[in-house]
Design a protein around this motif. Sequence first.
Motif, PDB file in Angstrom:
ATOM      1  N   PRO A 212       0.819  -1.217   0.000  1.00 44.71           N
ATOM      2  CA  PRO A 212       0.000   0.000   0.000  1.00 44.71           C
ATOM      3  C   PRO A 212       0.852   1.266   0.000  1.00 44.71           C
ATOM      4  O   PRO A 212       2.052   1.229   0.286  1.00 44.71           O
ATOM      5  CB  PRO A 212      -0.793  -0.111   1.309  1.00 44.71           C
ATOM      6  CG  PRO A 212       0.071  -0.947   2.200  1.00 44.71           C
ATOM      7  CD  PRO A 212       0.747  -1.938   1.287  1.00 44.71           C
TER       8      PRO A 212
ATOM      9  N   SER B  33     -14.864   7.171 -11.260  1.00 45.56           N
ATOM     10  CA  SER B  33     -14.868   5.737 -11.533  1.00 45.56           C
ATOM     11  C   SER B  33     -14.806   5.407 -13.025  1.00 45.56           C
ATOM     12  O   SER B  33     -14.620   4.251 -13.394  1.00 45.56           O
ATOM     13  CB  SER B  33     -16.109   5.073 -10.922  1.00 45.56           C
ATOM     14  OG  SER B  33     -17.289   5.671 -11.431  1.00 45.56           O
TER      15      SER B  33
ATOM     16  N   PRO C 285      -5.106  -3.369  -6.454  1.00 48.61           N
ATOM     17  CA  PRO C 285      -6.205  -3.276  -5.486  1.00 48.61           C
ATOM     18  C   PRO C 285      -5.865  -2.498  -4.212  1.00 48.61           C
ATOM     19  O   PRO C 285      -6.693  -1.743  -3.710  1.00 48.61           O
ATOM     20  CB  PRO C 285      -6.526  -4.744  -5.178  1.00 48.61           C
ATOM     21  CG  PRO C 285      -6.054  -5.497  -6.369  1.00 48.61           C
ATOM     22  CD  PRO C 285      -4.829  -4.764  -6.853  1.00 48.61           C
ATOM     23  N   LEU C 286      -4.660  -2.700  -3.669  1.00 49.35           N
ATOM     24  CA  LEU C 286      -4.312  -2.050  -2.406  1.00 49.35           C
ATOM     25  C   LEU C 286      -4.307  -0.533  -2.538  1.00 49.35           C
ATOM     26  O   LEU C 286      -4.901   0.187  -1.723  1.00 49.35           O
ATOM     27  CB  LEU C 286      -2.954  -2.537  -1.913  1.00 49.35           C
ATOM     28  CG  LEU C 286      -2.869  -3.973  -1.406  1.00 49.35           C
ATOM     29  CD1 LEU C 286      -1.427  -4.332  -1.047  1.00 49.35           C
ATOM     30  CD2 LEU C 286      -3.778  -4.172  -0.187  1.00 49.35           C
ATOM     31  N   ARG C 287      -3.628  -0.034  -3.566  1.00 55.77           N
ATOM     32  CA  ARG C 287      -3.529   1.420  -3.724  1.00 55.77           C
ATOM     33  C   ARG C 287      -4.823   2.018  -4.270  1.00 55.77           C
ATOM     34  O   ARG C 287      -5.170   3.154  -3.918  1.00 55.77           O
ATOM     35  CB  ARG C 287      -2.327   1.766  -4.607  1.00 55.77           C
ATOM     36  CG  ARG C 287      -1.021   1.349  -3.946  1.00 55.77           C
ATOM     37  CD  ARG C 287       0.228   1.814  -4.653  1.00 55.77           C
ATOM     38  NE  ARG C 287       1.406   1.350  -3.909  1.00 55.77           N
ATOM     39  CZ  ARG C 287       2.576   1.952  -3.890  1.00 55.77           C
ATOM     40  NH1 ARG C 287       2.771   3.052  -4.602  1.00 55.77           N
ATOM     41  NH2 ARG C 287       3.581   1.469  -3.170  1.00 55.77           N
ATOM     42  N   SER C 288      -5.537   1.269  -5.088  1.00 49.62           N
ATOM     43  CA  SER C 288      -6.834   1.752  -5.563  1.00 49.62           C
ATOM     44  C   SER C 288      -7.776   1.991  -4.391  1.00 49.62           C
ATOM     45  O   SER C 288      -8.529   2.977  -4.358  1.00 49.62           O
ATOM     46  CB  SER C 288      -7.454   0.738  -6.527  1.00 49.62           C
ATOM     47  OG  SER C 288      -6.672   0.589  -7.692  1.00 49.62           O
ATOM     48  N   ALA C 289      -7.742   1.084  -3.416  1.00 52.55           N
ATOM     49  CA  ALA C 289      -8.617   1.196  -2.251  1.00 52.55           C
ATOM     50  C   ALA C 289      -8.274   2.393  -1.376  1.00 52.55           C
ATOM     51  O   ALA C 289      -9.084   2.791  -0.529  1.00 52.55           O
ATOM     52  CB  ALA C 289      -8.550  -0.081  -1.423  1.00 52.55           C
ATOM     53  N   GLN C 290      -7.091   2.978  -1.562  1.00 54.06           N
ATOM     54  CA  GLN C 290      -6.673   4.122  -0.750  1.00 54.06           C
ATOM     55  C   GLN C 290      -7.113   5.463  -1.324  1.00 54.06           C
ATOM     56  O   GLN C 290      -6.853   6.507  -0.724  1.00 54.06           O
ATOM     57  CB  GLN C 290      -5.156   4.104  -0.561  1.00 54.06           C
ATOM     58  CG  GLN C 290      -4.672   2.972   0.331  1.00 54.06           C
ATOM     59  CD  GLN C 290      -3.153   2.941   0.465  1.00 54.06           C
ATOM     60  OE1 GLN C 290      -2.461   2.448  -0.423  1.00 54.06           O
ATOM     61  NE2 GLN C 290      -2.652   3.458   1.576  1.00 54.06           N
TER      62      GLN C 290
ATOM     63  N   GLU D  43      -9.093   7.232   1.192  1.00 53.01           N
ATOM     64  CA  GLU D  43      -8.253   7.767   2.266  1.00 53.01           C
ATOM     65  C   GLU D  43      -7.598   9.071   1.835  1.00 53.01           C
ATOM     66  O   GLU D  43      -7.476  10.017   2.630  1.00 53.01           O
ATOM     67  CB  GLU D  43      -7.193   6.735   2.643  1.00 53.01           C
ATOM     68  CG  GLU D  43      -6.286   7.153   3.783  1.00 53.01           C
ATOM     69  CD  GLU D  43      -5.213   6.121   4.085  1.00 53.01           C
ATOM     70  OE1 GLU D  43      -4.344   6.409   4.933  1.00 53.01           O
ATOM     71  OE2 GLU D  43      -5.232   5.025   3.464  1.00 53.01           O
TER      72      GLU D  43
END
Length: 219
Positions: free
Chosen positions: A147, A175, A200-205, A208
């Motif tokens: 991440p 999106s 996926p990890l950085r997309s989910a941030q 944040e």
Amino acid sequence: MSRRTAMLCTSSGLIATAFGVVVDRGGDPGPVHTEAQEESTAEPTAEAAPEPGRQAWMPDATLRPLSVNFTPGGLKEMRGLVLHVQEGENSLHDHFSDPAAQASAHFWVSQSGEIEQYVSAHDRAWAQGTGNPSWLSVETSGFASRPLTAQQVDSVARIYAWGMAQHGWPLEPASTPQGRGLGIHRMGGRAWGGHSCPGPLRSAQAGEILSTVRHNSRG
């Protein structure tokens, strides 16, 4: 330049290095195009072109302008910022300065939060295929399997806050390529390379990052 330094995601769905090695087609079965080829074919509909009076260079960034691998005055509209992952480490300035790379991004953020700007916000970087005329881009040091660091989240939030103030980006996620806000490279699908950058990890941030912008604006 090390192999780890030179690797980054490109709009053709490849991971390319300065040594000419290409790996990971990312599931895109179509023909491979370079950024320069895509520059000649993209014809966006301009609806919010950058205003000349707005800041082209972010004051808080280390300014390292490129002399190649971008299109002067080529940004036709200003939809927002697209998040990328470098798939490597260390500054991308030298790599983007190589004419053979045929790639660039507006910004780069190190894992410690350092911000470098390579391309003016009034010019077109070569980062996400047919999305290049409509979006600014930020490469983030590191790998999709890890991440963003807290420092990177904060720095991307600073870039985004600057874009909101100077270029009218909305405080919301995007999106699709037709949206506006903070987007991710993979949202462009095949036309943007047809792969999973920034993972996926950085997309989910992305949420944040926007929350950090919101929090800082209240402070």
